[in-house]
Design a protein around this motif. Structure first.
Motif, short mmCIF file in Angstrom:
data_model
loop_
_atom_site.label_atom_id
_atom_site.label_comp_id
_atom_site.label_asym_id
_atom_site.label_seq_id
_atom_site.Cartn_x
_atom_site.Cartn_y
_atom_site.Cartn_z
N UNK A 103 -41.34 -77.11 98.12
CA UNK A 103 -42.47 -76.21 97.86
C UNK A 103 -41.93 -74.86 97.39
N UNK A 104 -42.78 -74.12 96.68
CA UNK A 104 -42.45 -72.75 96.31
C UNK A 104 -43.40 -71.85 97.11
N UNK A 105 -42.84 -70.79 97.69
CA UNK A 105 -43.63 -69.81 98.42
C UNK A 105 -43.42 -68.46 97.76
N UNK A 106 -44.52 -67.72 97.58
CA UNK A 106 -44.41 -66.44 96.90
C UNK A 106 -45.50 -65.48 97.33
N UNK A 107 -45.24 -64.21 97.07
CA UNK A 107 -46.25 -63.16 97.18
C UNK A 107 -46.67 -62.80 95.77
N UNK A 108 -47.97 -62.78 95.52
CA UNK A 108 -48.51 -62.32 94.24
C UNK A 108 -49.17 -60.98 94.51
N UNK A 109 -48.74 -59.98 93.76
CA UNK A 109 -49.22 -58.62 93.95
C UNK A 109 -49.88 -58.17 92.65
#
Length: 126
Positions: A103-109
């Protein structure tokens, strides 16, 4: 003065996405910046569609895995610990590749935190 600590894992997920989306800025009471935490399994798309924003600048900070970002010119592979930025009026589609092994985990700002400025991108508009 106002301060908050938000446990991102405690923020409820949004039901309208294929991937996991947690709207962190809402939980933090932020009004001027949108912060979302995503987790996408292989083959899952992050946004609802290939799109661009008229006003909003976006930044994707990858926490784990590799984020693929398709643009009209090329597809970028953004590794964990890296940030991908998008200026207004720049079409993009972020996703976790089908061939990914995790999986890819990210913060989108995004700022400013506006609604309704995302427009579908369908190729050349000339």
């Amino acid at each position: 003065m106002g301060y908050r600590v938000v446990d991102c894992d405690e923020v409820e997920t949004t039901d309208d996405r294929d991937c996991e989306l947690r709207r962190v800025s809402d939980a933090a009471g932020l009004e001027n910046v949108a912060i979302n935490r995503f987790r996408a399994e292989p083959g899952q798309q992050i946004p609802l569609a290939y799109h661009y924003h008229e006003e909003q600048e976006e930044a994707f900070y990858v926490l784990s895995g590799t984020l693929s970002v398709e643009t009209p010119e090329q597809t970028y592979e953004v590794e964990a610990g890296c940030l991908f930025s998008v200026e207004p009026n720049s079409p993009q589609r972020a996703y976790n590749a089908e061939a990914a092994t995790e999986a890819v985990e990210l913060l989108a700002i995004g700022a400013p935190a506006v609604t309704g400025d995302a427009k579908p991108y369908e190729g050349s508009e000339e």
